[in-house]
Design a protein around this motif. Structure first.
Motif, PDB file in Angstrom:
ATOM      1  N   PRO A  54       0.827  -1.208   0.000  1.00  0.00           N
ATOM      2  CA  PRO A  54       0.000   0.000   0.000  1.00  0.00           C
ATOM      3  C   PRO A  54       0.865   1.263   0.000  1.00  0.00           C
ATOM      4  O   PRO A  54       1.858   1.354   0.712  1.00  0.00           O
ATOM      5  CB  PRO A  54      -0.802  -0.098   1.296  1.00  0.00           C
ATOM      6  CG  PRO A  54      -0.794  -1.553   1.638  1.00  0.00           C
ATOM      7  CD  PRO A  54       0.522  -2.077   1.134  1.00  0.00           C
ATOM      8  N   THR A  55       0.473   2.211  -0.819  1.00  0.00           N
ATOM      9  CA  THR A  55       1.172   3.499  -0.914  1.00  0.00           C
ATOM     10  C   THR A  55       0.118   4.586  -0.741  1.00  0.00           C
ATOM     11  O   THR A  55      -0.277   5.239  -1.704  1.00  0.00           O
ATOM     12  CB  THR A  55       1.913   3.628  -2.259  1.00  0.00           C
ATOM     13  OG1 THR A  55       0.990   3.349  -3.315  1.00  0.00           O
ATOM     14  CG2 THR A  55       3.079   2.670  -2.348  1.00  0.00           C
ATOM     15  N   VAL A  56      -0.322   4.756   0.486  1.00  0.00           N
ATOM     16  CA  VAL A  56      -1.465   5.609   0.799  1.00  0.00           C
ATOM     17  C   VAL A  56      -1.031   7.057   1.002  1.00  0.00           C
ATOM     18  O   VAL A  56      -0.074   7.331   1.728  1.00  0.00           O
ATOM     19  CB  VAL A  56      -2.196   5.081   2.053  1.00  0.00           C
ATOM     20  CG1 VAL A  56      -3.364   5.997   2.428  1.00  0.00           C
ATOM     21  CG2 VAL A  56      -2.702   3.670   1.803  1.00  0.00           C
ATOM     22  N   VAL A  57      -1.756   7.937   0.345  1.00  0.00           N
ATOM     23  CA  VAL A  57      -1.612   9.373   0.541  1.00  0.00           C
ATOM     24  C   VAL A  57      -2.975   9.920   0.945  1.00  0.00           C
ATOM     25  O   VAL A  57      -4.001   9.255   0.770  1.00  0.00           O
ATOM     26  CB  VAL A  57      -1.110  10.094  -0.730  1.00  0.00           C
ATOM     27  CG1 VAL A  57       0.248   9.574  -1.142  1.00  0.00           C
ATOM     28  CG2 VAL A  57      -2.097   9.975  -1.864  1.00  0.00           C
ATOM     29  N   SER A  58      -2.991  11.122   1.468  1.00  0.00           N
ATOM     30  CA  SER A  58      -4.236  11.805   1.769  1.00  0.00           C
ATOM     31  C   SER A  58      -4.513  12.748   0.613  1.00  0.00           C
ATOM     32  O   SER A  58      -3.706  13.639   0.331  1.00  0.00           O
ATOM     33  CB  SER A  58      -4.101  12.586   3.088  1.00  0.00           C
ATOM     34  OG  SER A  58      -5.298  13.303   3.338  1.00  0.00           O
ATOM     35  N   GLY A  59      -5.621  12.523  -0.072  1.00  0.00           N
ATOM     36  CA  GLY A  59      -5.872  13.365  -1.227  1.00  0.00           C
ATOM     37  C   GLY A  59      -7.230  13.139  -1.849  1.00  0.00           C
ATOM     38  O   GLY A  59      -8.036  12.354  -1.358  1.00  0.00           O
ATOM     39  N   VAL A 144      -0.641  17.834  -8.314  1.00  0.00           N
ATOM     40  CA  VAL A 144       0.393  17.371  -7.380  1.00  0.00           C
ATOM     41  C   VAL A 144       0.765  18.485  -6.406  1.00  0.00           C
ATOM     42  O   VAL A 144       0.894  18.265  -5.202  1.00  0.00           O
ATOM     43  CB  VAL A 144       1.617  16.839  -8.154  1.00  0.00           C
ATOM     44  CG1 VAL A 144       2.794  16.590  -7.223  1.00  0.00           C
ATOM     45  CG2 VAL A 144       1.252  15.556  -8.896  1.00  0.00           C
ATOM     46  N   SER A 145       0.913  19.689  -6.912  1.00  0.00           N
ATOM     47  CA  SER A 145       1.235  20.833  -6.060  1.00  0.00           C
ATOM     48  C   SER A 145       0.130  21.080  -5.027  1.00  0.00           C
ATOM     49  O   SER A 145       0.408  21.348  -3.854  1.00  0.00           O
ATOM     50  CB  SER A 145       1.450  22.078  -6.918  1.00  0.00           C
ATOM     51  OG  SER A 145       1.738  23.184  -6.123  1.00  0.00           O
ATOM     52  N   ALA A 146      -1.137  20.989  -5.442  1.00  0.00           N
ATOM     53  CA  ALA A 146      -2.260  21.180  -4.522  1.00  0.00           C
ATOM     54  C   ALA A 146      -2.285  20.124  -3.426  1.00  0.00           C
ATOM     55  O   ALA A 146      -2.863  20.339  -2.364  1.00  0.00           O
ATOM     56  CB  ALA A 146      -3.574  21.159  -5.303  1.00  0.00           C
ATOM     57  N   HIS A 147      -1.634  18.993  -3.668  1.00  0.00           N
ATOM     58  CA  HIS A 147      -1.549  17.918  -2.682  1.00  0.00           C
ATOM     59  C   HIS A 147      -0.252  17.975  -1.876  1.00  0.00           C
ATOM     60  O   HIS A 147       0.080  17.034  -1.162  1.00  0.00           O
ATOM     61  CB  HIS A 147      -1.684  16.556  -3.374  1.00  0.00           C
ATOM     62  CG  HIS A 147      -3.090  16.221  -3.761  1.00  0.00           C
ATOM     63  ND1 HIS A 147      -3.684  16.750  -4.883  1.00  0.00           N
ATOM     64  CD2 HIS A 147      -4.010  15.439  -3.174  1.00  0.00           C
ATOM     65  CE1 HIS A 147      -4.920  16.291  -4.966  1.00  0.00           C
ATOM     66  NE2 HIS A 147      -5.148  15.504  -3.934  1.00  0.00           N
ATOM     67  N   GLY A 148       0.489  19.070  -2.002  1.00  0.00           N
ATOM     68  CA  GLY A 148       1.710  19.240  -1.228  1.00  0.00           C
ATOM     69  C   GLY A 148       2.888  18.443  -1.737  1.00  0.00           C
ATOM     70  O   GLY A 148       3.845  18.192  -1.007  1.00  0.00           O
ATOM     71  N   GLY A 149       2.843  18.056  -3.010  1.00  0.00           N
ATOM     72  CA  GLY A 149       3.904  17.231  -3.573  1.00  0.00           C
ATOM     73  C   GLY A 149       4.662  17.925  -4.671  1.00  0.00           C
ATOM     74  O   GLY A 149       4.533  19.132  -4.890  1.00  0.00           O
ATOM     75  N   SER A 150       5.461  17.134  -5.374  1.00  0.00           N
ATOM     76  CA  SER A 150       6.252  17.656  -6.488  1.00  0.00           C
ATOM     77  C   SER A 150       6.249  16.636  -7.616  1.00  0.00           C
ATOM     78  O   SER A 150       6.042  15.438  -7.395  1.00  0.00           O
ATOM     79  CB  SER A 150       7.690  17.943  -6.046  1.00  0.00           C
ATOM     80  OG  SER A 150       8.334  16.737  -5.660  1.00  0.00           O
ATOM     81  N   VAL A 151       6.487  17.126  -8.816  1.00  0.00           N
ATOM     82  CA  VAL A 151       6.609  16.258  -9.984  1.00  0.00           C
ATOM     83  C   VAL A 151       7.819  16.725 -10.773  1.00  0.00           C
ATOM     84  O   VAL A 151       8.107  17.921 -10.847  1.00  0.00           O
ATOM     85  CB  VAL A 151       5.320  16.267 -10.849  1.00  0.00           C
ATOM     86  CG1 VAL A 151       5.018  17.656 -11.384  1.00  0.00           C
ATOM     87  CG2 VAL A 151       5.415  15.262 -11.984  1.00  0.00           C
ATOM     88  N   ARG A 166       6.126  12.883  -6.235  1.00  0.00           N
ATOM     89  CA  ARG A 166       6.384  12.661  -4.808  1.00  0.00           C
ATOM     90  C   ARG A 166       5.281  13.355  -4.015  1.00  0.00           C
ATOM     91  O   ARG A 166       5.091  14.562  -4.145  1.00  0.00           O
ATOM     92  CB  ARG A 166       7.738  13.229  -4.402  1.00  0.00           C
ATOM     93  CG  ARG A 166       8.906  12.499  -5.031  1.00  0.00           C
ATOM     94  CD  ARG A 166      10.241  13.177  -4.735  1.00  0.00           C
ATOM     95  NE  ARG A 166      10.503  13.374  -3.324  1.00  0.00           N
ATOM     96  CZ  ARG A 166      11.148  12.511  -2.531  1.00  0.00           C
ATOM     97  NH1 ARG A 166      11.591  11.387  -3.035  1.00  0.00           N
ATOM     98  NH2 ARG A 166      11.348  12.792  -1.268  1.00  0.00           N
ATOM     99  N   LEU A 167       4.571  12.563  -3.207  1.00  0.00           N
ATOM    100  CA  LEU A 167       3.502  13.087  -2.363  1.00  0.00           C
ATOM    101  C   LEU A 167       3.758  12.681  -0.924  1.00  0.00           C
ATOM    102  O   LEU A 167       4.286  11.584  -0.672  1.00  0.00           O
ATOM    103  CB  LEU A 167       2.144  12.533  -2.818  1.00  0.00           C
ATOM    104  CG  LEU A 167       1.665  12.970  -4.191  1.00  0.00           C
ATOM    105  CD1 LEU A 167       0.491  12.109  -4.644  1.00  0.00           C
ATOM    106  CD2 LEU A 167       1.263  14.442  -4.167  1.00  0.00           C
ATOM    107  N   PRO A 168       3.359  13.519   0.044  1.00  0.00           N
ATOM    108  CA  PRO A 168       3.543  13.138   1.445  1.00  0.00           C
ATOM    109  C   PRO A 168       2.826  11.821   1.747  1.00  0.00           C
ATOM    110  O   PRO A 168       1.690  11.614   1.324  1.00  0.00           O
ATOM    111  CB  PRO A 168       2.913  14.298   2.219  1.00  0.00           C
ATOM    112  CG  PRO A 168       2.929  15.455   1.267  1.00  0.00           C
ATOM    113  CD  PRO A 168       2.773  14.844  -0.103  1.00  0.00           C
TER     114      PRO A 168
END
Length: 189
Positions: A54-59, A144-151, A166-168
């Protein structure tokens, strides 16, 4: 024309910075779904998926599904039909990392971050019917940016292009952990 309008509307909604509908989303599940869709679209193409659980993110599940779908579509459209695509989802240092790697010609010369600008196209003279609207990767970047991540995008070792999201990691989010048992197969709660 309809796809262009949908892409423009998606970007306009993202520009409004609305409150995201957040819940636990397993990127490995979304990646699996995107790989299955791509295999149905291109049954002779070698498309692989690797996940370490599992690779769970909050989104927002719909938006994150669009990220994976746009990256897969990009790999399918911009590479030869006989080249492979590799997708992976993993946890690395507090982040969930999604990678989509193709075995095409690689990225065009220039700054790879330019790929994520609105209306960017490798060949501006190419017809819209073969290259899309130039909005897919800018949508990926905005979500991705709105989810606090980067691409990011880079030329892959051995040829081809590598897109990395990359997402938290959502495991540290109490609401994600509590709701994970209610997460459906499609990654929505």
């Amino acid at each position: 024309m309809g796809i262009l309008v949908e892409d423009l509307l998606a970007l306009a909604r993202l520009d409004e910075t609305p409150q995201l509908r957040r819940g636990p989303v397993d990127l490995a599940v979304l990646a699996r779904d995107a790989v299955e869709d791509a295999r149905a679209t291109a049954p002779t193409r070698r498309i692989t998926l690797e996940s370490d659980g599992p690779t769970v993110v909050s989104g927002d599940p719909a938006q994150l599904r669009q990220v994976v779908a746009n990256l897969m579509r990009n790999a399918l459209v911009h590479t030869p039909a006989d080249s492979g695509i590799e997708v992976s989802a993993s946890r690395v240092d507090g982040f969930v990392v999604l990678r989509v790697r193709d075995h095409g010609r690689g990225l065009p010369d220039g700054d790879p971050s330019a790929l994520f600008e609105r209306y960017w196209r490798a060949d501006p003279d190419r017809g819209r019917d073969t290259a899309g609207s130039g909005l897919g990767l800018s949508i990926v970047s905005a979500i991705v940016s709105a989810h606090g991540g980067s691409v990011s995008a880079a030329n892959a070792s051995g040829g081809g292009a590598l897109f990395t999201v990359r997402l938290p990691d959502g495991r540290g989010d109490r609401s994600s952990r509590d709701d994970l048992q209610d997460t459906a197969v499609d990654g929505t709660a």
